[in-house]
Design a protein around this motif. Structure first.
Motif, PDB file in Angstrom:
ATOM      1  N   VAL A 116       0.857  -1.195   0.000  1.00  0.00           N
ATOM      2  CA  VAL A 116       0.000   0.000   0.000  1.00  0.00           C
ATOM      3  C   VAL A 116       0.885   1.233   0.000  1.00  0.00           C
ATOM      4  N   GLU A 117       0.306   2.318  -0.467  1.00  0.00           N
ATOM      5  CA  GLU A 117       1.019   3.586  -0.437  1.00  0.00           C
ATOM      6  C   GLU A 117       0.036   4.650   0.032  1.00  0.00           C
ATOM      7  N   GLY A 118       0.503   5.567   0.815  1.00  0.00           N
ATOM      8  CA  GLY A 118      -0.412   6.604   1.293  1.00  0.00           C
ATOM      9  C   GLY A 118       0.340   7.800   1.822  1.00  0.00           C
ATOM     10  N   THR A 119      -0.408   8.855   2.086  1.00  0.00           N
ATOM     11  CA  THR A 119       0.151  10.081   2.653  1.00  0.00           C
ATOM     12  C   THR A 119      -0.685  10.476   3.858  1.00  0.00           C
ATOM     13  N   CYS A 120      -0.008  10.854   4.907  1.00  0.00           N
ATOM     14  CA  CYS A 120      -0.728  11.269   6.108  1.00  0.00           C
ATOM     15  C   CYS A 120       0.079  12.356   6.800  1.00  0.00           C
ATOM     16  N   GLY A 121      -0.618  13.281   7.409  1.00  0.00           N
ATOM     17  CA  GLY A 121       0.074  14.381   8.089  1.00  0.00           C
ATOM     18  C   GLY A 121      -0.350  14.523   9.533  1.00  0.00           C
ATOM     19  N   TYR A 122       0.589  14.896  10.345  1.00  0.00           N
ATOM     20  CA  TYR A 122       0.301  15.282  11.747  1.00  0.00           C
ATOM     21  C   TYR A 122       0.828  16.704  11.830  1.00  0.00           C
ATOM     22  N   GLN A 123      -0.017  17.618  11.367  1.00  0.00           N
ATOM     23  CA  GLN A 123       0.457  18.983  11.123  1.00  0.00           C
ATOM     24  C   GLN A 123      -0.373  20.015  11.870  1.00  0.00           C
ATOM     25  N   ASN A 124      -1.132  19.555  12.860  1.00  0.00           N
ATOM     26  CA  ASN A 124      -2.010  20.498  13.540  1.00  0.00           C
ATOM     27  C   ASN A 124      -1.317  21.230  14.690  1.00  0.00           C
ATOM     28  N   LEU A 125      -0.027  21.003  14.852  1.00  0.00           N
ATOM     29  CA  LEU A 125       0.761  21.761  15.824  1.00  0.00           C
ATOM     30  C   LEU A 125       0.126  21.796  17.212  1.00  0.00           C
ATOM     31  N   PRO A 126      -0.217  20.637  17.743  1.00  0.00           N
ATOM     32  CA  PRO A 126      -0.800  20.650  19.088  1.00  0.00           C
ATOM     33  C   PRO A 126       0.221  21.162  20.097  1.00  0.00           C
ATOM     34  N   ASN A 127      -0.235  22.028  20.963  1.00  0.00           N
ATOM     35  CA  ASN A 127       0.677  22.705  21.887  1.00  0.00           C
ATOM     36  C   ASN A 127       0.564  22.068  23.269  1.00  0.00           C
ATOM     37  N   ALA A 128       1.702  21.733  23.854  1.00  0.00           N
ATOM     38  CA  ALA A 128       1.664  21.084  25.169  1.00  0.00           C
ATOM     39  C   ALA A 128       1.294  22.066  26.292  1.00  0.00           C
ATOM     40  N   ILE A 149     -17.163   5.387  11.559  1.00  0.00           N
ATOM     41  CA  ILE A 149     -17.945   5.949  10.439  1.00  0.00           C
ATOM     42  C   ILE A 149     -17.737   5.203   9.135  1.00  0.00           C
ATOM     43  N   GLY A 150     -16.787   4.266   9.127  1.00  0.00           N
ATOM     44  CA  GLY A 150     -16.603   3.462   7.920  1.00  0.00           C
ATOM     45  C   GLY A 150     -15.867   4.168   6.798  1.00  0.00           C
ATOM     46  N   VAL A 151     -15.190   5.258   7.138  1.00  0.00           N
ATOM     47  CA  VAL A 151     -14.423   6.016   6.146  1.00  0.00           C
ATOM     48  C   VAL A 151     -13.073   6.360   6.764  1.00  0.00           C
ATOM     49  N   TRP A 152     -11.997   6.221   5.986  1.00  0.00           N
ATOM     50  CA  TRP A 152     -10.679   6.551   6.520  1.00  0.00           C
ATOM     51  C   TRP A 152     -10.534   8.047   6.784  1.00  0.00           C
ATOM     52  N   LEU A 153     -10.038   8.371   7.935  1.00  0.00           N
ATOM     53  CA  LEU A 153      -9.626   9.743   8.226  1.00  0.00           C
ATOM     54  C   LEU A 153      -8.114   9.723   8.390  1.00  0.00           C
ATOM     55  N   VAL A 154      -7.433  10.622   7.710  1.00  0.00           N
ATOM     56  CA  VAL A 154      -5.964  10.618   7.785  1.00  0.00           C
ATOM     57  C   VAL A 154      -5.401  11.983   8.156  1.00  0.00           C
ATOM     58  N   GLU A 155      -6.230  12.854   8.728  1.00  0.00           N
ATOM     59  CA  GLU A 155      -5.711  14.141   9.169  1.00  0.00           C
ATOM     60  C   GLU A 155      -6.133  14.357  10.624  1.00  0.00           C
ATOM     61  N   TYR A 156      -5.286  15.052  11.329  1.00  0.00           N
ATOM     62  CA  TYR A 156      -5.562  15.372  12.735  1.00  0.00           C
ATOM     63  C   TYR A 156      -5.896  16.859  12.840  1.00  0.00           C
ATOM     64  N   PRO A 157      -6.776  17.267  13.751  1.00  0.00           N
ATOM     65  CA  PRO A 157      -7.631  16.431  14.580  1.00  0.00           C
ATOM     66  C   PRO A 157      -8.945  16.117  13.847  1.00  0.00           C
ATOM     67  N   VAL A 158      -9.696  15.184  14.412  1.00  0.00           N
ATOM     68  CA  VAL A 158     -10.948  14.756  13.768  1.00  0.00           C
ATOM     69  C   VAL A 158     -12.079  15.698  14.193  1.00  0.00           C
ATOM     70  N   THR A 159     -12.048  16.900  13.645  1.00  0.00           N
ATOM     71  CA  THR A 159     -13.055  17.911  13.979  1.00  0.00           C
ATOM     72  C   THR A 159     -14.395  17.534  13.363  1.00  0.00           C
ATOM     73  N   PRO A 160     -15.495  18.146  13.871  1.00  0.00           N
ATOM     74  CA  PRO A 160     -16.802  17.937  13.233  1.00  0.00           C
ATOM     75  C   PRO A 160     -16.744  18.244  11.738  1.00  0.00           C
ATOM     76  N   GLU A 161     -15.975  19.281  11.400  1.00  0.00           N
ATOM     77  CA  GLU A 161     -15.823  19.654   9.993  1.00  0.00           C
ATOM     78  C   GLU A 161     -15.285  18.480   9.173  1.00  0.00           C
ATOM     79  N   ARG A 162     -14.242  17.842   9.657  1.00  0.00           N
ATOM     80  CA  ARG A 162     -13.633  16.742   8.892  1.00  0.00           C
ATOM     81  C   ARG A 162     -14.524  15.511   8.876  1.00  0.00           C
ATOM     82  N   VAL A 163     -15.164  15.230  10.017  1.00  0.00           N
ATOM     83  CA  VAL A 163     -16.016  14.037  10.081  1.00  0.00           C
ATOM     84  C   VAL A 163     -17.209  14.194   9.137  1.00  0.00           C
ATOM     85  N   LEU A 164     -17.860  15.352   9.168  1.00  0.00           N
ATOM     86  CA  LEU A 164     -19.020  15.568   8.300  1.00  0.00           C
ATOM     87  C   LEU A 164     -18.599  15.556   6.830  1.00  0.00           C
ATOM     88  N   ALA A 165     -17.410  16.101   6.546  1.00  0.00           N
ATOM     89  CA  ALA A 165     -16.931  16.080   5.164  1.00  0.00           C
ATOM     90  C   ALA A 165     -16.692  14.638   4.703  1.00  0.00           C
TER      91      ALA A 165
END
Lengths: 338, 762
Positions: B181-193, B732-748
């Protein structure tokens, strides 16, 4: 924080006189929960010359009923609203909305007048001056609205014009559904403005020298009331979408329904078409879904806030059906004030 | 050891607990001293600009202003890796970059002076996106970094410093695979500690070249090393560590603020305090690097990974001191969780016009895995492999090996963590709840539940050097001299527990020095999860050394061999005849005994955290609610049960699990400004919304030090984010590959959003 002149108002007339004297360079301080953010972050051009403390105005926090109208003083604390037996009996949606604001600590300080008059939460508008300078924008009269082409995930999907910031007040949404009016005092005396008409895309209808002194809510028999708030977290968050519904139902048939949408427009928006549609209809899931579609039929989302339309429809439908809003949405931690 | 411990494994109040809860602890901002000035920073409104002209004359005239510095005034001090970043430069490289520094007698005067500095900028095109930054013709953040690619070397790790993972033959590996398999995924939401206490410092520069730093830093000795590299090794520099109001790995790279305070103190001749406001903390301090990976994975039906190839882009912002080190450690960690013979994983560090990156808990591994694991999951889905089975099969086993940060090959001599994984799975009910990939574990109208599991392990538990002195006073007391600050974990109290066991002393007879670099030996500090094994080993060795010296002095007095003696409660006695005894003071009331302990780096042990999560997704609002978390680990012998529980319960915030749910730093692509630099708009979980957290902790005998314990503090946050992505995708039966899983991303993802472009990478 910078220096300012602190004035103590002991009467409405005194507060109005002081506001007038400073010609727009004074700010009222009631609970101060929104004001202090402004003073610290200095996101507006200029700095207030004077802060007028109105907490000492006697009687301005009264909640009472007279001749078919319930009045709520502008200085009533949000926690007093959410604890009021009178309001709980007459206007549960308002009690739920007041209890959905912020946290118990903030509700013990913040007033309903302040909640109605608080400034918008737009991140561009509120960008703090000490990290590279405040951002000019349409609302400040010195630039375009950056949200239109920028990050507008929390901005208006209805009725935005020049500025797309939304009204952040939870209580305004419930009051709009309850047909409430604001009594405004100013140099020319008092006047009344409907809550749904109070807000404009660039602010509100308060003129220089004016202040909100109380809320008047007509007592009507719309026993089915619900306020629903959707936010990313339950306490201490502003609505992404909120909805207030007040309806009367006889033998399963809706005789009157009022629906107000919050956090989707510059002010609370009454869903007139949906309200007309529901009159004489049974509150079935199909009718609720149709009403939700109608309530959002005028929505024109920006690049990133289309999801708010989907959430708003869900909230309208669920509020009509008396279902929980879901997620963090259910009128927050109402009850903690009791 | 058959003997029961007096303190190890027991609930003992932390030494500083009462002071913390009563407000008696002096944090950095509580410190006062004579002639103290307050420093403030004028910050750039532009993400990229040249300062054409700067006029500070009006600011200098304001009464109470003692120093105003611009890029034209400051010494040519440079930091970062490599050392390219001037403390003030003619060029500003992010919104909030320092343009001028002011020191004044009050904060208000300093702030007023900032408003009197006139700056004329030549605005330059900015680049904020890492993929844009490497395109030909992109604006250059530094002229020296062609294509905005930052050199990969981290000098401290030596010439072999890992910049990727390279071994075997990937072509052959892919041939052997049942699925590729090949894929692209990002952890780019810059979560702040976001530690509660913002970064702060007081600096006093005394001529000639003597500098004292009072700092809120996690590791004073490292801080001293980094700062000396900036202001010059010829400076007589001492760093006084203080109680730290939380760090989460972030208060290691604080040289910038410290160098500002140094410059202002040098210019004014007075001590200068600088403490960031909460907004500055969120908008201008170092952030977690961005991580984006494109990878190809080959896997066999039995879960064997046959090959991994790919490119890991790491966004470092306008500069960083530690990104290269994070990549090196991350590349080690990915091997701990993926047993594979064939690797071709490359990395590239990209600089952009946003905040600098710095060290944050998870240190490279969390960033890498958050981007890599979703791609692994695609392969598992194709082969129908249960991710728990995959994790158990692929996490490092005794006898396996890996390249670690210095490029050397290490053979793992630790334990098999499968039993902890199994017990965690049982506690969680994994076998009942797992219904297969992209399948919810239950559906209730619009509400769908899903489960996920993640794993994280790190061989940093034995990284770097620790040293300690232990002083025995013959009145029966002991003092540990250690350059370790207390930053919230309670480790300083734990070292006292370890020493109490070695010396047989009551805990209250043992004290610990301030973390003052002039009186303590070197310590790399409590970073990663090294506190328990690495620092603990040094403290134990110092105590053992002191104990031996004490017994050597007592042996002739008791007419016995050293080996025949023991000590308990300040008495030395012959083990075979405890009545033959002496108090410590018998070796001389005028004698001090000093033990020395040193821990040498050991990369052959690793810790492990397996995190199971269950979420509920409202498919009509996109809201994701975290219902339950089970953390499963094996910590060896537990030193301090409440401290460990605190660490494990800390799995959510501080850029852990919640970085997959709602934590994100929102950088405006048009202006380069951070739009949520406050704790209302940066979403942060409150106590009102805690999910159920269950912790499963095994206590195997791990071959670390005499107490057979390892630290697991850092890894408690790192396993969770990928588990959340997995759980929501399953719900939800759909791949999510971006962080974070906001309502915006889930509904999209559910195609419930009408209109404009939605979701996608932040």
């Amino acid at each position: 924080m910078r220096n300012f002149e602190h004035l103590q108002a002991t009467s409405i007339a005194g507060a109005v006189a002081a506001l007038t004297r400073f010609g727009g360079k004074a700010r009222l301080n009631a609970g101060g929960t929104d004001l202090f953010g402004l003073l610290k972050d200095q996101y507006l051009p200029g700095f207030p010359d004077s802060i007028i403390n109105i907490k000492g105005i006697q009687g301005l926090d009264a909640i009472g009923e007279e001749r078919g109208t319930v009045t709520v003083g502008a200085l009533a604390k949000l926690s007093e609203l959410s604890r009021s037996h009178l309001l709980a009996e007459r206007f549960p949606a308002l009690v739920q909305a007041a209890g959905a604001v912020a946290s118990p600590q903030i509700r013990n300080v913040a007033t309903v007048g302040g909640n109605l008059c608080q400034d918008v939460r737009c991140a561009y508008y509120r960008y703090p001056s000490h990290v590279g300078g405040a951002i000019g924008c349409a609302r400040k009269g010195n630039g375009p609205c950056l949200a239109v082409r920028g990050d507008n995930r929390y901005h208006a999907v209805l009725g935005g014009r020049k500025c797309y910031a939304v009204c952040p007040s939870d209580t305004a949404v419930a009051l709009a559904a309850l047909d409430a009016s604001l009594v405004v005092a100013g140099p020319e005396g008092e006047r009344r403005i409907g809550v749904a008409e109070f807000y404009t895309p660039l602010g509100n209808r308060l003129e220089r020298g004016e202040m909100v002194v109380r809320i008047e809510i007509p007592t009507s028999s719309l026993p089915h009331q619900r306020f629903a708030k959707f936010a990313l977290r339950r306490p201490i968050d502003f609505a992404i979408v909120s909805v207030a519904v007040a309806a009367s139902v006889t033998d399963g048939v809706c005789t009157e329904a009022r629906i107000a949408l919050g956090a989707v427009a510059p002010g609370p928006v009454r869903a007139g078409e949906a309200e007309s549609f529901l009159r004489g209809k049974r509150l079935t899931p199909e009718h609720a879904t149709r009403a939700a579609e109608l309530a959002l039929s005028g929505a024109k989302p920006l690049s990133r806030n289309g999801y708010k339309v989907a959430i708003a429809k869900t909230l309208v439908k669920r509020a009509l059906l008396g279902e929980a809003a879901g997620g963090a949405g259910e009128y927050a931690d109402v009850g903690l004030d009791r | 050891m058959a003997k029961e411990y007096r303190y190890i494994g027991k609930k003992v109040p932390r030494r500083d607990a009462v002071d913390i809860v009563t407000g008696a602890v002096n944090y950095l901002d509580d410190l006062r001293m004579a002639k103290l000035l307050y420093g403030k920073v004028l910050r750039s409104p532009h993400p990229h600009a040249l300062i054409k002209n700067i006029d500070k004359s009006r600011a200098e005239k304001l009464e109470g202003v003692k120093a105003v510095l611009t890029w034209e005034d400051v010494p040519d001090w440079r930091g970062g890796t490599p050392g390219m970043t001037r403390i003030l430069d003619r060029k500003v490289r992010f919104v909030g970059d320092a343009v001028a520094l002011v020191a004044a007698t009050t904060e208000e005067i300093a702030l007023a002076a900032l408003r009197l500095i006139d700056v004329e900028y030549e605005v330059l095109p900015a680049v904020l996106d890492i993929e844009e930054a490497i395109k030909p013709g992109a604006p250059l953040v530094y002229d020296e970094f062609e294509g905005n690619i930052v050199p990969p070397e981290f000098p401290l790790f030596g010439p072999g410093c890992l910049t990727g993972v390279s071994m075997g033959d990937v072509a052959q590996g892919f041939d052997e695979a049942d699925v590729v398999v090949e894929g692209t995924c990002g952890y780019q939401n810059l979560p702040n500690a976001i530690p509660p206490e913002p970064p702060g410092v007081i600096a006093l520069w005394e001529e000639p070249q003597r500098v004292t730093i009072w700092a809120s830093t996690q590791a004073p000795a490292v801080d001293r090393m980094i700062l000396a590299g900036v202001i010059g090794w010829e400076v007589d520099l001492k760093v006084l560590g203080h109680p730290v109001g939380g760090s989460f790995g972030t208060k290691i790279v604080v040289w910038q603020l410290e160098s500002f305070a140094c410059a202002l103190s040098k210019a004014s001749g007075m001590p200068v305090k600088m403490v960031l406001s909460k907004e500055e903390h969120l908008a201008t301090f170092v952030l977690r690097p961005e991580s984006r990976m494109n990878a190809k994975v080959g896997m066999k039906r039995d879960g064997t990974v046959t090959a991994v190839s790919g490119t890991w882009l790491v966004g470092t912002g306008n500069h960083s001191t530690t990104t290269q080190a994070q990549i090196a450690v991350g590349c080690g960690e990915i091997q701990l969780m993926t047993r594979c013979r064939n690797w071709d994983l490359k990395s590239a560090i990209v600089c952009t016009n946003r905040n600098a990156s710095g060290s944050v808990r998870g240190f490279g591994g969390q960033e890498l895995k958050c981007a890599f694991v979703p791609i692994l999951c695609l392969a598992m889905e194709k082969l129908g492999i249960d991710p728990l089975d995959f994790i158990k099969k692929n996490f490092i086993k005794p006898g396996d090996g890996y390249f670690w940060r210095d490029g050397s090959w290490y053979q793992y001599r630790g334990i098999d963590y499968s039993p902890a994984m199994d017990q965690g799975a049982e506690r969680f009910g994994w076998r009942d709840k797992w219904r297969g990939w992209l399948r919810p574990s239950s559906v209730n109208g619009p509400l769908r539940r899903g489960v996920g599991v993640g794993v994280h392990g790190n061989a940093d538990i034995g990284e770097d050097v620790s040293e300690a002195y232990l002083r025995l006073t013959t009145d029966g007391t002991a003092t540990l001299f250690s350059c370790v600050t207390e930053h919230g974990t309670g480790q300083r109290s734990n070292y006292l527990k370890m020493i109490a066991e070695v010396l047989g002393l009551p805990l209250e007879k043992i004290s610990i020095s301030p973390s003052d670099s002039t009186i303590t030996p070197f310590d790399f500090g409590p970073v990663g999860s090294r506190g328990t094994y690495a620092i603990g080993s040094a403290a134990i060795a110092a105590a053992e050394d002191a104990r031996r010296k004490l017994l050597e002095l007592a042996a002739p007095l008791l007419d016995a061999g050293v080996e025949d003696l023991d000590t308990e409660d300040g008495m030395i006695f012959v083990k075979a005849d405890p009545d033959r005894c002496l108090p410590w003071i018998a070796v001389g009331h005028d004698r001090t005994i000093l033990g020395y302990g040193r821990f040498e780096p050991d990369f052959t042990l690793a810790n492990c955290m397996t995190t199971f999560v269950e979420v509920e997704v409202d498919t009509e609002t996109g809201k994701v609610t975290l219902l339950e978390v089970v953390n499963a680990t094996d910590a060896g012998k537990i030193i301090d049960p409440p401290g460990l529980e605190g660490q494990l319960n800390g799995c959510l915030g501080a850029a852990g699990i919640d970085s997959a749910l709602f934590e994100e730093t929102i950088v405006d692509r048009g202006t380069g400004r951070i739009l949520n630099a406050n704790l209302l708009d940066y979403k942060w979980r409150t106590f009102a919304e805690l999910p159920v957290i269950k912790n499963v902790v095994l206590e195997s005998a791990i071959s670390s030090h005499r107490f057979r314990a390892v630290g697991v503090g850092e890894v408690s946050t790192a396993a969770g984010p990928t588990a959340i992505l997995m759980a929501v995708s399953n719900a939800i039966g759909v791949w999510l590959v971006e962080y974070p899983v906001t309502p915006e991303r889930v509904l999209a993802a559910l195609n419930r959003v009408a209109g404009g472009p939605q979701g996608g990478a932040a």
